[in-house]
Write a protein that holds these residues in place. Structure first.
Motif, PDB file in Angstrom:
ATOM      1  N   VAL A  35       9.442   4.494  23.734  1.00 60.63           N
ATOM      2  CA  VAL A  35       9.288   2.961  23.232  1.00 60.63           C
ATOM      3  C   VAL A  35       8.119   2.678  22.688  1.00 60.63           C
ATOM      4  O   VAL A  35       8.065   2.185  21.463  1.00 60.63           O
ATOM      5  N   LEU A  36       6.888   2.708  23.573  1.00 65.12           N
ATOM      6  CA  LEU A  36       5.738   2.289  22.949  1.00 65.12           C
ATOM      7  C   LEU A  36       5.040   2.896  21.954  1.00 65.12           C
ATOM      8  O   LEU A  36       4.487   2.457  21.053  1.00 65.12           O
ATOM      9  N   THR A  37       5.447   4.185  21.946  1.00 61.49           N
ATOM     10  CA  THR A  37       5.073   5.136  20.700  1.00 61.49           C
ATOM     11  C   THR A  37       5.582   4.657  19.399  1.00 61.49           C
ATOM     12  O   THR A  37       5.070   4.390  18.535  1.00 61.49           O
ATOM     13  N   ILE A  38       6.759   4.388  19.516  1.00 58.18           N
ATOM     14  CA  ILE A  38       7.602   3.834  18.307  1.00 58.18           C
ATOM     15  C   ILE A  38       7.187   2.315  17.958  1.00 58.18           C
ATOM     16  O   ILE A  38       7.062   2.178  16.622  1.00 58.18           O
ATOM     17  N   TYR A  39       6.769   1.708  18.933  1.00 56.67           N
ATOM     18  CA  TYR A  39       6.283   0.384  18.600  1.00 56.67           C
ATOM     19  C   TYR A  39       4.964   0.469  17.629  1.00 56.67           C
ATOM     20  O   TYR A  39       4.653  -0.383  16.882  1.00 56.67           O
ATOM     21  N   LEU A  40       3.975   1.331  18.363  1.00 56.39           N
ATOM     22  CA  LEU A  40       2.731   1.612  17.792  1.00 56.39           C
ATOM     23  C   LEU A  40       2.901   2.045  16.349  1.00 56.39           C
ATOM     24  O   LEU A  40       2.102   1.670  15.325  1.00 56.39           O
ATOM     25  N   ALA A  41       3.763   3.005  16.164  1.00 62.52           N
ATOM     26  CA  ALA A  41       4.086   3.587  14.751  1.00 62.52           C
ATOM     27  C   ALA A  41       4.420   2.593  13.743  1.00 62.52           C
ATOM     28  O   ALA A  41       4.114   2.532  12.632  1.00 62.52           O
ATOM     29  N   THR A  42       5.349   1.465  14.327  1.00 67.97           N
ATOM     30  CA  THR A  42       5.899   0.594  13.376  1.00 67.97           C
ATOM     31  C   THR A  42       5.031  -0.421  13.092  1.00 67.97           C
ATOM     32  O   THR A  42       5.024  -1.025  12.096  1.00 67.97           O
ATOM     33  N   ALA A  43       4.006  -0.858  14.253  1.00 67.79           N
ATOM     34  CA  ALA A  43       2.990  -1.695  13.953  1.00 67.79           C
ATOM     35  C   ALA A  43       1.888  -1.211  12.734  1.00 67.79           C
ATOM     36  O   ALA A  43       1.456  -1.981  12.194  1.00 67.79           O
ATOM     37  N   THR A  44       1.778   0.103  12.743  1.00 73.37           N
ATOM     38  CA  THR A  44       0.792   0.716  12.071  1.00 73.37           C
ATOM     39  C   THR A  44       1.269   0.585  10.327  1.00 73.37           C
ATOM     40  O   THR A  44       0.398   0.189   9.642  1.00 73.37           O
ATOM     41  N   THR A  45       2.487   0.890  10.427  1.00 75.27           N
ATOM     42  CA  THR A  45       3.122   0.912   9.175  1.00 75.27           C
ATOM     43  C   THR A  45       3.338  -0.545   8.380  1.00 75.27           C
ATOM     44  O   THR A  45       2.977  -1.024   7.359  1.00 75.27           O
ATOM     45  N   GLY A  46       3.476  -1.594   9.557  1.00 76.20           N
ATOM     46  CA  GLY A  46       3.508  -2.854   9.225  1.00 76.20           C
ATOM     47  C   GLY A  46       2.153  -3.478   8.820  1.00 76.20           C
ATOM     48  O   GLY A  46       2.184  -4.183   7.907  1.00 76.20           O
ATOM     49  N   LEU A  47       1.237  -3.031   9.468  1.00 77.11           N
ATOM     50  CA  LEU A  47      -0.007  -3.610   9.007  1.00 77.11           C
ATOM     51  C   LEU A  47      -0.659  -2.841   7.887  1.00 77.11           C
ATOM     52  O   LEU A  47      -1.215  -3.843   7.067  1.00 77.11           O
ATOM     53  N   THR A  48      -0.348  -1.814   7.551  1.00 75.97           N
ATOM     54  CA  THR A  48      -0.607  -1.058   6.197  1.00 75.97           C
ATOM     55  C   THR A  48       0.006  -1.810   5.187  1.00 75.97           C
ATOM     56  O   THR A  48      -0.495  -1.876   3.904  1.00 75.97           O
ATOM     57  N   ALA A  49       1.217  -2.347   5.288  1.00 76.72           N
ATOM     58  CA  ALA A  49       2.035  -2.993   4.364  1.00 76.72           C
ATOM     59  C   ALA A  49       1.189  -4.045   3.827  1.00 76.72           C
ATOM     60  O   ALA A  49       1.515  -4.616   2.513  1.00 76.72           O
ATOM     61  N   THR A  50       0.564  -4.718   4.770  1.00 78.82           N
ATOM     62  CA  THR A  50      -0.363  -6.095   4.270  1.00 78.82           C
ATOM     63  C   THR A  50      -1.200  -5.673   3.029  1.00 78.82           C
ATOM     64  O   THR A  50      -1.749  -6.736   2.455  1.00 78.82           O
ATOM     65  N   LEU A  51      -1.729  -4.474   2.946  1.00 81.97           N
ATOM     66  CA  LEU A  51      -2.446  -4.294   1.579  1.00 81.97           C
ATOM     67  C   LEU A  51      -1.828  -3.962   0.411  1.00 81.97           C
ATOM     68  O   LEU A  51      -2.722  -4.089  -0.762  1.00 81.97           O
ATOM     69  N   LEU A  52      -0.693  -4.389   0.284  1.00 85.59           N
ATOM     70  CA  LEU A  52       0.122  -4.414  -0.804  1.00 85.59           C
ATOM     71  C   LEU A  52       0.213  -5.320  -1.885  1.00 85.59           C
ATOM     72  O   LEU A  52       0.261  -5.386  -2.927  1.00 85.59           O
ATOM     73  N   PRO A  53       0.024  -6.643  -1.218  1.00 80.92           N
ATOM     74  CA  PRO A  53       0.017  -7.499  -2.218  1.00 80.92           C
ATOM     75  C   PRO A  53      -1.192  -7.602  -3.399  1.00 80.92           C
ATOM     76  O   PRO A  53      -2.387  -7.393  -2.874  1.00 80.92           O
ATOM     77  N   GLY A  54      -0.539  -7.592  -4.580  1.00 87.16           N
ATOM     78  CA  GLY A  54      -1.737  -7.334  -5.639  1.00 87.16           C
ATOM     79  C   GLY A  54      -2.343  -6.081  -5.696  1.00 87.16           C
ATOM     80  O   GLY A  54      -3.304  -5.768  -6.403  1.00 87.16           O
ATOM     81  N   ALA A  55      -1.738  -4.944  -5.031  1.00 84.08           N
ATOM     82  CA  ALA A  55      -2.189  -3.645  -5.112  1.00 84.08           C
ATOM     83  C   ALA A  55      -1.993  -2.906  -6.489  1.00 84.08           C
ATOM     84  O   ALA A  55      -1.246  -3.227  -7.273  1.00 84.08           O
ATOM     85  N   ASP A  56      -3.099  -2.157  -6.682  1.00 83.04           N
ATOM     86  CA  ASP A  56      -3.050  -1.390  -7.807  1.00 83.04           C
ATOM     87  C   ASP A  56      -2.535  -0.040  -7.302  1.00 83.04           C
ATOM     88  O   ASP A  56      -2.232   0.074  -6.308  1.00 83.04           O
TER      89      ASP A  56
END
Length: 367
Positions: free
Chosen positions: A317-338
């Motif tokens: 479960v913790l492994t899946i949490y970390l993977a989810t947090a990683t993709t979620g944090l990465t998504a914050t780069l998308l506003p205004g992304a080229d």
């Protein structure tokens, strides 16, 4: 209203919903076994003793009640009541919330329908297809009457079926993900945090505020559901959590028609929800490849496959949490992304999913 004050109010909304959810969940832990509202072991289920349901009721009430109260307050008191107390700076926010109150009411109706559907299924198991029909009906309700659309610039003939399909997939993905203590609820609030952050970065208010209430509602239950769980949310909760994610993801968009903004950020929900979508697609693919009904439960989810490879349930479960947090944090780069930044985000997400695929791949047989 300054951003710090706005963040403070949203944090207070999340904490209030979390407190209400925790109190209701604690009550359910005591009450549900007495009335026989429990999940019994057997079949593809892994728990050994009966576990109380009722977490879904706590999540639903803690999310539904504050939103309904806010709608009633705005309709009854009007925005002037808030302006008199907080000043003119709050006028644009209250005006926007008042304009979105009709949409919020439709969202509440959809949540209530799915919650009742889940309660019925928890008490007396329904077939997969009746549930699928109701989920599709709710998706159509919020698409047509709630005005939620994916790709509205492509016209109704494309956007309506696409949005309904999105609701079907995301609601079922979180229903599928509810297969291990703390998994669906933990992934749910992590995804909601990412959506709230992305909404704030896009200058939105209504969507992050709604997401904060949802975060609190799920988080208050999660403390009781983290392994080893003391209570389950059942379909009455997992369908609602999936619905929360589906609606919030559709409303959180950076594409503004006519403003020359590239639509790359429309991929943001796919990035945030990449892990539950991976589980949904992989388990459906396995079942179809084996000639089985893709809607019939089993222990072929990737959380189970991680456990089969030696991880404890908690570490899976913790492994899946970390993977989810990683993709979620990465998504914050998308506003205004080229395009370059968007491709970078896409490759990071694919690498995270690739690591998961390697971890859960069948072990090589030794001679």
């Amino acid at each position: 209203m300054s951003r710090p004050v706005l963040l403070l109010l949203m944090s207070a909304a999340a904490l209030g919903a979390a407190g209400l959810s925790a109190v209701l969940t604690a009550a359910a832990v005591r009450i549900c076994p007495r009335i026989g509202f429990t999940d019994h072991p057997g079949g593809h289920k892994s728990h050994k003793v009966p576990m109380p349901y009722g977490g879904g009721v706590a999540i639903f009430i803690a999310a539904w009640l504050p939103v309904a109260a806010a709608i009633l307050l705005l309709r009854w008191m009007g925005p002037d009541w808030g302006i008199e107390r907080f000043g003119e700076s709050i006028r644009p926010y209250l005006g926007g919330l008042e304009q979105r109150s009709g949409q919020a009411l439709v969202l509440l109706i959809g949540a209530a329908v799915l919650h009742v559907l889940g309660l019925i299924d928890d008490v007396r198991a329904l077939g997969a297809y009746p549930k699928l029909i109701v989920i599709a009906g709710v998706g159509l309700l919020v698409t047509v009457w709630g005005g939620l659309r994916i790709g509205a610039m492509w016209g109704d003939a494309v956007s309506i079926p696409l949005t309904v399909a999105w609701f079907i997939v995301i609601v079922n993905a979180f229903n599928f993900l509810d297969n291990m203590d703390g998994l669906s609820s933990g992934v749910g609030w992590l995804c909601l945090v990412s959506l709230a952050a992305c909404g704030l970065m896009a200058g939105q208010v209504f969507v992050p505020a709604l997401a904060c209430i949802f975060i609190g509602a799920v988080l208050g239950f999660w403390f009781f559901n983290f392994p080893p769980a003391r209570i389950f949310m059942g379909d009455a909760g997992s369908l609602v959590v999936g619905y929360m994610l589906a609606t919030t993801a559709v409303m959180t968009t950076y594409f503004r028609s006519g403003m020359d903004a590239p639509p790359y950020a429309l991929a943001m929900p796919l990035v945030i929800l990449a892990v539950p979508l991976y589980d949904f697609v992989s388990v459906v693919g396995i079942r179809l490849a084996e000639g089985r009904n893709p809607m019939r439960g089993d222990q072929r989810h990737f959380s189970h496959r991680l456990v089969d490879h030696g991880l404890s349930r908690r570490f899976a479960v913790l492994t899946i949490y970390l993977a989810t947090a990683t993709t979620g944090l990465t998504a914050t780069l998308l506003p205004g992304a080229d395009l370059r930044r968007t491709l970078t985000v896409a490759f990071i997400v694919l690498m995270v999913l690739g690591i998961i695929a390697i971890l859960e791949s069948p072990a090589r047989k030794t001679a």
